[in-house]
Design a protein around this motif. Structure first.
Motif, PDB file in Angstrom:
ATOM      1  N   ASP A  69      34.051  30.998  31.680  1.00 29.40           N
ATOM      2  CA  ASP A  69      34.943  32.155  31.485  1.00 29.40           C
ATOM      3  C   ASP A  69      34.661  33.195  32.569  1.00 29.40           C
ATOM      4  N   LEU A  70      34.953  32.846  33.808  1.00 31.44           N
ATOM      5  CA  LEU A  70      34.585  33.621  34.993  1.00 31.44           C
ATOM      6  C   LEU A  70      34.601  35.128  34.737  1.00 31.44           C
ATOM      7  N   PRO A  71      33.425  35.771  34.768  1.00 32.01           N
ATOM      8  CA  PRO A  71      33.383  37.223  34.530  1.00 32.01           C
ATOM      9  C   PRO A  71      33.913  37.984  35.752  1.00 32.01           C
ATOM     10  N   VAL A  72      34.778  38.955  35.509  1.00 35.66           N
ATOM     11  CA  VAL A  72      35.244  39.847  36.564  1.00 35.66           C
ATOM     12  C   VAL A  72      35.017  41.287  36.131  1.00 35.66           C
ATOM     13  N   PHE A  73      34.987  42.171  37.104  1.00 39.43           N
ATOM     14  CA  PHE A  73      34.598  43.555  36.885  1.00 39.43           C
ATOM     15  C   PHE A  73      35.679  44.421  37.511  1.00 39.43           C
ATOM     16  N   ALA A  74      36.513  44.983  36.647  1.00 38.51           N
ATOM     17  CA  ALA A  74      37.829  45.464  37.069  1.00 38.51           C
ATOM     18  C   ALA A  74      38.002  46.960  36.886  1.00 38.51           C
ATOM     19  N   PHE A  75      38.946  47.491  37.683  1.00 40.68           N
ATOM     20  CA  PHE A  75      39.416  48.868  37.573  1.00 40.68           C
ATOM     21  C   PHE A  75      40.941  48.886  37.569  1.00 40.68           C
ATOM     22  N   SER A  76      41.498  49.896  36.928  1.00 37.05           N
ATOM     23  CA  SER A  76      42.945  50.118  36.991  1.00 37.05           C
ATOM     24  C   SER A  76      43.215  51.607  37.127  1.00 37.05           C
ATOM     25  N   VAL A  77      44.348  51.939  37.733  1.00 43.35           N
ATOM     26  CA  VAL A  77      44.786  53.333  37.858  1.00 43.35           C
ATOM     27  C   VAL A  77      46.271  53.375  37.551  1.00 43.35           C
TER      28      VAL A  77
ATOM     29  N   PHE B 200      50.421  53.686  48.891  1.00 47.27           N
ATOM     30  CA  PHE B 200      51.735  53.050  48.794  1.00 47.27           C
ATOM     31  C   PHE B 200      52.831  54.103  48.891  1.00 47.27           C
ATOM     32  N   ALA B 201      54.011  53.641  49.261  1.00 51.32           N
ATOM     33  CA  ALA B 201      55.195  54.499  49.327  1.00 51.32           C
ATOM     34  C   ALA B 201      56.418  53.624  49.080  1.00 51.32           C
ATOM     35  N   SER B 202      57.377  54.165  48.354  1.00 50.84           N
ATOM     36  CA  SER B 202      58.560  53.369  48.031  1.00 50.84           C
ATOM     37  C   SER B 202      59.456  53.222  49.260  1.00 50.84           C
ATOM     38  N   THR B 203      60.084  52.083  49.370  1.00 54.41           N
ATOM     39  CA  THR B 203      60.974  51.827  50.504  1.00 54.41           C
ATOM     40  C   THR B 203      62.357  52.424  50.294  1.00 54.41           C
ATOM     41  N   ASP B 204      62.662  52.797  49.059  1.00 51.25           N
ATOM     42  CA  ASP B 204      63.986  53.370  48.774  1.00 51.25           C
ATOM     43  C   ASP B 204      63.930  54.868  48.534  1.00 51.25           C
ATOM     44  N   GLY B 205      62.713  55.452  48.619  1.00 53.04           N
ATOM     45  CA  GLY B 205      62.568  56.877  48.417  1.00 53.04           C
ATOM     46  C   GLY B 205      62.618  57.305  46.970  1.00 53.04           C
ATOM     47  N   LYS B 206      62.759  56.367  46.065  1.00 51.56           N
ATOM     48  CA  LYS B 206      62.872  56.684  44.639  1.00 51.56           C
ATOM     49  C   LYS B 206      61.512  56.575  43.956  1.00 51.56           C
ATOM     50  N   GLU B 207      61.432  57.203  42.793  1.00 50.68           N
ATOM     51  CA  GLU B 207      60.226  57.094  42.001  1.00 50.68           C
ATOM     52  C   GLU B 207      60.230  55.788  41.218  1.00 50.68           C
ATOM     53  N   HIS B 208      59.026  55.239  41.058  1.00 53.73           N
ATOM     54  CA  HIS B 208      58.855  54.014  40.287  1.00 53.73           C
ATOM     55  C   HIS B 208      57.599  54.151  39.433  1.00 53.73           C
ATOM     56  N   ASP B 209      57.567  53.402  38.351  1.00 52.66           N
ATOM     57  CA  ASP B 209      56.412  53.384  37.469  1.00 52.66           C
ATOM     58  C   ASP B 209      55.366  52.447  38.081  1.00 52.66           C
ATOM     59  N   VAL B 210      54.207  53.001  38.506  1.00 53.21           N
ATOM     60  CA  VAL B 210      53.268  52.232  39.328  1.00 53.21           C
ATOM     61  C   VAL B 210      51.863  52.266  38.732  1.00 53.21           C
ATOM     62  N   GLN B 211      51.220  51.081  38.738  1.00 51.80           N
ATOM     63  CA  GLN B 211      49.804  50.952  38.375  1.00 51.80           C
ATOM     64  C   GLN B 211      49.110  50.045  39.395  1.00 51.80           C
ATOM     65  N   LEU B 212      47.836  50.318  39.639  1.00 53.38           N
ATOM     66  CA  LEU B 212      47.016  49.505  40.540  1.00 53.38           C
ATOM     67  C   LEU B 212      45.866  48.864  39.769  1.00 53.38           C
ATOM     68  N   TYR B 213      45.439  47.716  40.278  1.00 48.53           N
ATOM     69  CA  TYR B 213      44.325  46.976  39.679  1.00 48.53           C
ATOM     70  C   TYR B 213      43.509  46.336  40.785  1.00 48.53           C
ATOM     71  N   SER B 214      42.183  46.307  40.599  1.00 52.00           N
ATOM     72  CA  SER B 214      41.329  45.519  41.494  1.00 52.00           C
ATOM     73  C   SER B 214      40.060  45.118  40.753  1.00 52.00           C
ATOM     74  N   ASP B 215      39.527  43.939  41.107  1.00 49.75           N
ATOM     75  CA  ASP B 215      38.269  43.496  40.532  1.00 49.75           C
ATOM     76  C   ASP B 215      37.488  42.678  41.548  1.00 49.75           C
ATOM     77  N   ILE B 216      36.200  42.506  41.285  1.00 44.95           N
ATOM     78  CA  ILE B 216      35.394  41.484  41.954  1.00 44.95           C
ATOM     79  C   ILE B 216      34.830  40.575  40.867  1.00 44.95           C
ATOM     80  N   SER B 217      34.487  39.351  41.261  1.00 49.28           N
ATOM     81  CA  SER B 217      33.954  38.396  40.290  1.00 49.28           C
ATOM     82  C   SER B 217      32.443  38.270  40.436  1.00 49.28           C
ATOM     83  N   ALA B 218      31.845  37.559  39.469  1.00 56.40           N
ATOM     84  CA  ALA B 218      30.397  37.324  39.502  1.00 56.40           C
ATOM     85  C   ALA B 218      29.996  36.417  40.652  1.00 56.40           C
ATOM     86  N   GLU B 219      30.960  35.815  41.338  1.00 61.31           N
ATOM     87  CA  GLU B 219      30.650  34.958  42.491  1.00 61.31           C
ATOM     88  C   GLU B 219      29.971  35.732  43.616  1.00 61.31           C
ATOM     89  N   TRP B 220      30.067  37.049  43.580  1.00 59.83           N
ATOM     90  CA  TRP B 220      29.449  37.865  44.621  1.00 59.83           C
ATOM     91  C   TRP B 220      27.922  37.810  44.586  1.00 59.83           C
TER      92      TRP B 220
END
Length: 704
Positions: free
Chosen positions: A251-259, A141-161
Motif C-alpha cells: 500500500d505504497l505510502p505517500v506524503f501529500a499536501f493540497s492547497v 498558474f494563470a487562466s488562458t481565458d482570463g476567467k476565474e476557475h475553481d482551482v486546487q493543487l496537490y503534490s506528494d512524495i513516496s516512501a521510495e525516496w
C-alpha cells in the motif's frame, strides 16, 4: 476592479510567454532536485513528466495534480497504477528550460497555464546554505481565458525516496508556527551504507509554508487513497492519515499536501514546496586509524533539522533572486567564450552535476573544513582525483576557496605515515568490487561500497603519473586563484615527493592505465604532457614559497622534458599530437591535457603547437556527428569533459565553437534516458557510462 484587471493582465502575460517561447535544447534528462549525492533527482521524460528518477534510474514517486473546475490534470508523476475510471489527464508540457540552478516548465492543464520551477540552489559563497540538502518546487498558474476557475493543487512524495530496497519505513507529520512537513525514515537505518546507490541512513522531507493559506491540507496515506480523495474533493485532511508503518511496496505510502484556491484566475504568489534528504552525520572519516564522524556544514548554524526546514522554506524568494543572479553570471561568462546558447545549455547541466556530487562537512575537532565528492556515475569512490580534476574549472569559477576543502582530505590522508607510495593516490576510498564501473549502472550494486566512508588513500602504481600530475596542477590552481598558499606550505614535502616521482617517470610513462579506457600502455603523449606540466607546477609552487633552488631545478627539468616531448610527440609534419611516441603520423589524440597549460598560464609550449592542433581538429570535425573521439585508436569513445578541455585550449574561436556545437548536439540529442553522461559514442550519441557525473562537462568559463 483594479485587482481583477491586474490578475487578467498576469493571465495574458503568462499565455503570451508560453506562446513565444520556442524550445531548442532537449536534454535526455532534466535536473529536478539535484543538490547532493543522495538528493539527486531527474526527469527523463521531459515531454510527459512521468515519475522522476534517482540519478541511477530508480523510480522516485513525486506526483503533482491541479484540479480545475472539478477536472484533475497531472503535471508530475504518473497514475498508471490507478484502476477503473479514476485517474488524471496528463498535462501537455509546452516548454522546458534548464539553467545552472533551475528547471522551468510550462504545462497546459485545461484552461490553466501552469509554470513549474524546480530550484536547486547553488550557493558557493555561503557554505551553510550550500550544505543544506534541500530543493524547491514552486508552482504558479494563470487562466488562458482570463476567467476565474475553481482551482486546487496537490503534490506528494513516496516512501521510495528513502530506499530502493523497498524496506519498512516509519514517518511523521509535524507542524511548527511557520511550516508543516512530512519526514520519512527507514525502520532500521544502516549508518554509512547504501543500497543501489541510495543512502540507507537518511531522512526524506517534504515541507511547505503554513503561509500558503488556511486552505492548505496534508495527509499520509496509500497513494491511491490520497489520489481519490483529492480527485473527489480537492482537499486532504491530516485527521484521515494512515499511520500504520509498513514496507514500501505494501500500500505504497505517500506524503501529500493540497492547497485550495477557490475561484481565481491566477496565483498571486507561487505555492512552494521544499524536498530534501538529510543525513547527520554525513561522513565517516578514518585518519591514522582514528575513526570519527563529520556532520553537515549547516550544523555550524542550526542545532536541529526543523530549524533548517523553517529557514529554507522561508528563504525561497531570496534564494530565487540569488539563483537568477548566478544563472545570469554563468550565461554572460559562457557568451564571452562561445556565441549563442549552446555552451550555456551544457554548463547548466554540468554545474548542477558538479555541485550535486558534494557533501560539505563542518569543522572537525581539529577545526579543519573538509568537503567530499562522490564519484557519481562511475563508482562509489571518495574524492576521485581525476573527477575532481575534471570538475576543477567550475569550482574555481564559482568559488576557488572551495577547492582547498576538497583537496585537504586527499593531502592529509597521504601525508600520514601509513601511506608509503611516492606517487599520488587516486582517491581516499574505493569500492571493493571494481567491476562496478559498468556501462549500464541503473540498478546494479557493488558488493561493497566506500562512499560515504573514507577508508584511506588508494595507491595505484599504474595511475601514478596521472594522479600526481592532477594533484600538483590542482594545488597550484587553487593557490593562484584563491590567493591562498596555506596548502603549499603545509604539504610541501608531500608535493615535492610527487614532483620527484614525475621527474623520474613523466617523460617516458611506463605501464600506465588510461582513466578513460583502462588500457595499460607506455609512452602516452597526453599523459607525459600532464606529468611535465605537473613538474612545472611544482616549480611555480616552490617559487611562491621562496624556495628558489627548488623552483629553478623543477623549471629546468620541465623545460628539458618539453623539448624532448615535442620531438617525440608531434607528427612528422608537426600538425598534431600522436597518441604514443612512435605512432604513425596518421594517428592522433585529443590532447586535452594541454588545457592545464592554459589554466596555469604556463610558457612551456609555444603558440605554434596550439595553432597546429586547432587547424588539425578543425579538419577532423567534419568526420564525426557528435564530436571527436579521445583518439584514433578508440574512434567511437567520446568524452564530454575532455572535449570541453580541448576546446578551451584552442586558438581559433570558430573551431572552438564548432567543437562545442558537436558536443551540444549530443547533449540535446535525446538518444539516451540518462542524465548528461561523461562518456558516449561519437558515432550515434548513445550513452556509454558516467551518467550525472561531477566531471561531465566543465569547460573553463571565461577562458577568453
Amino acid at each position: 476592479m483594479i485587482f481583477s484587471a491586474a490578475l487578467y493582465l498576469l493571465s495574458l502575460l503568462a499565455v503570451t510567454r508560453s506562446q513565444m517561447q520556442i524550445q531548442t535544447f532537449w536534454p535526455a534528462a532534466a535536473p529536478l532536485a539535484v543538490h547532493s549525492p543522495y538528493l539527486n533527482v531527474w526527469q527523463t521524460a521531459i515531454s510527459t513528466n512521468d515519475y522522476p528518477i534517482f540519478w541511477n534510474g530508480s523510480v522516485l514517486g513525486w506526483v503533482g495534480f491541479i484540479r480545475v473546475d472539478g477536472s484533475t490534470y497531472r503535471w508530475l508523476g504518473n497514475n498508471y497504477d490507478m484502476s477503473g475510471s479514476v485517474g488524471a489527464v496528463g498535462c501537455n508540457v509546452t516548454f522546458t528550460e534548464v539553467t545552472p540552478t533551475r528547471t522551468i516548465q510550462n504545462v497546459q492543464a485545461g484552461p490553466m497555464n501552469v509554470t513549474l520551477t524546480f530550484l536547486s540552489p547553488i550557493e558557493p559563497s555561503d557554505w551553510v546554505k550550500q550544505s543544506i540538502p534541500f530543493s524547491y518546487l514552486a508552482v504558479e498558474f494563470a487562466s488562458t481565458d482570463g476567467k476565474e476557475h475553481d482551482v486546487q493543487l496537490y503534490s506528494d512524495i513516496s516512501a521510495e525516496w528513502v530506499s530502493a530496497n523497498k524496506e519498512t519505513v516509519e514517518w511523521s507529520s509535524n507542524q511548527t508556527d511557520t511550516v508543516v512537513y512530512h519526514s520519512i525514515v527507514l525502520e532500521q537505518p544502516q549508518p554509512f551504507t547504501e543500497a543501489y546507490q541510495q543512502a540507507s541512513d537518511g531522512t526524506a522531507y517534504y515541507a511547505m509554508s503554513l503561509g500558503s493559506g488556511p486552505s492548505a491540507g496534508w495527509q499520509t496515506c496509500q497513494n491511491t487513497v490520497c489520489y481519490e480523495t483529492f480527485y473527489a474533493s480537492g482537499a486532504l485532511n491530516s485527521k484521515n492519515s494512515n499511520d500504520t508503518y509498513r514496507g514500501i511496496t505494501t500500500d505504497l505510502p505517500v506524503f501529500a499536501f493540497s492547497v485550495d484556491f477557490g475561484n481565481v484566475s491566477a496565483t498571486q504568489s507561487p505555492v512552494v514546496w521544499a524536498v530534501g534528504y538529510a543525513r547527520d552525520p554525513s561522513i565517516e572519516y578514518s585518519l591514522e586509524e582514528e575513526v570519527t564522524t563529520l556532520r553537515p556544514y549547516y550544523s555550524t548554524q542550526y542545532s536541529n533539522i526543523e530549524d533548517v526546514i523553517e529557514a529554507f522554506v522561508s528563504d525561497y524568494d531570496n534564494a530565487l533572486s540569488r539563483a537568477e543572479t548566478l544563472d545570469s553570471q554563468v550565461q554572460q561568462a559562457a557568451a564571452n567564450v562561445s556565441s549563442g546558447s549552446e555552451y550555456y545549455n551544457m554548463l547548466s547541466l554540468a554545474t548542477r552535476q558538479a555541485f550535486g556530487a558534494l557533501d560539505l562537512t563542518a569543522p572537525g575537532s581539529d577545526g579543519s573544513i573538509r568537503f567530499f565528492m562522490k564519484d557519481i556515475g562511475f563508482s562509489n569512490r571518495v574524492n576521485p582525483v581525476e573527477s575532481l580534476y575534471a570538475a576543477l574549472p567550475v569550482y574555481l569559477y564559482c568559488n576557488s576557496s572551495m577547492v582547498k576543502s576538497l583537496l585537504l582530505p586527499l593531502l592529509e590522508q597521504q601525508n600520514a605515515s601509513s601511506y608509503t607510495s611516492n606517487y599520488a593516490a587516486k582517491d581516499i576510498g574505493e569500492i571493493s568490487n571494481p567491476q562496478f564501473v559498468c556501462v549500464r549502472p541503473l540498478l546494479t550494486a557493488p558488493s561493497g561500497t566506500s562512499y560515504p566512508s573514507v577508508s584511506g588513500p588508494t595507491a595505484a602504481s599504474n595511475e601514478g603519473v596521472e594522479q600526481s600530475g592532477n594533484m600538483l596542477i590542482m594545488v597550484l590552481a587553487h593557490a593562484v586563484n584563491a590567493g591562498d598558499s596555506s596548502l603549499l606550505g603545509s604539504y610541501y614535502a608531500l608535493l615535492k615527493t610527487w614532483a620527484d616521482y614525475l621527474v623520474t617517470n613523466a617523460l617516458h610513462p611506463s605501464n600506465q592505465a588510461s582513466v578513460d579506457t583502462r588500457d595499460v600502455a607506455s609512452n602516452s603523449t597526453n599523459l607525459s604532457l600532464k606529468g611535465i606540466i605537473g613538474i612545472q607546477a611544482m616549480s611555480n609552487i616552490s617559487s611562491m614559497l621562496g624556495k628558489d633552488d627548488d623552483a629553478q631545478h623543477y623549471s629546468s627539468v620541465a623545460s628539458q622534458y618539453i623539448g624532448s616531448w615535442k620531438a617525440l610527440a608531434m607528427s612528422s609534419d608537426s600538425s598534431h599530437i600522436l597518441p604514443t611516441y612512435g605512432d604513425s603520423s596518421s594517428d592522433w589524440s585529443l590532447s586535452y591535457n594541454i588545457y592545464a597549460h592554459t589554466l596555469l598560464d604556463l610558457h612551456l609550449l609555444d603558440d605554434t603547437i596550439f595553432s597546429s592542433i586547432t587547424s588539425y581538429y578543425q579538419e577532423l570535425l567534419s568526420n564525426y556527428a557528435y564530436g571527436l573521439p579521445i583518439d584514433s585508436d578508440h574512434d567511437t569513445l567520446g568524452s564530454a569533459v575532455w572535449t570541453s578541455f580541448t576546446a578551451a585550449a584552442l586558438t581559433d574561436a570558430s573551431t572552438r565553437q564548432q567543437m562545442l556545437s558537436h558536443l551540444w548536439k549530443f547533449a540535446s540529442s535525446n538518444t539516451t534516458t540518462y542524465p548528461f553522461p561523461s562518456r558516449y559514442a561519437v558515432s550515434n550519441g548513445s550513452y556509454l557510462h558516467g551518467t550525472s557525473g561531477p566531471g561531465c562537462f566543465v569547460c573553463a568559463v571565461g577562458t577568453e
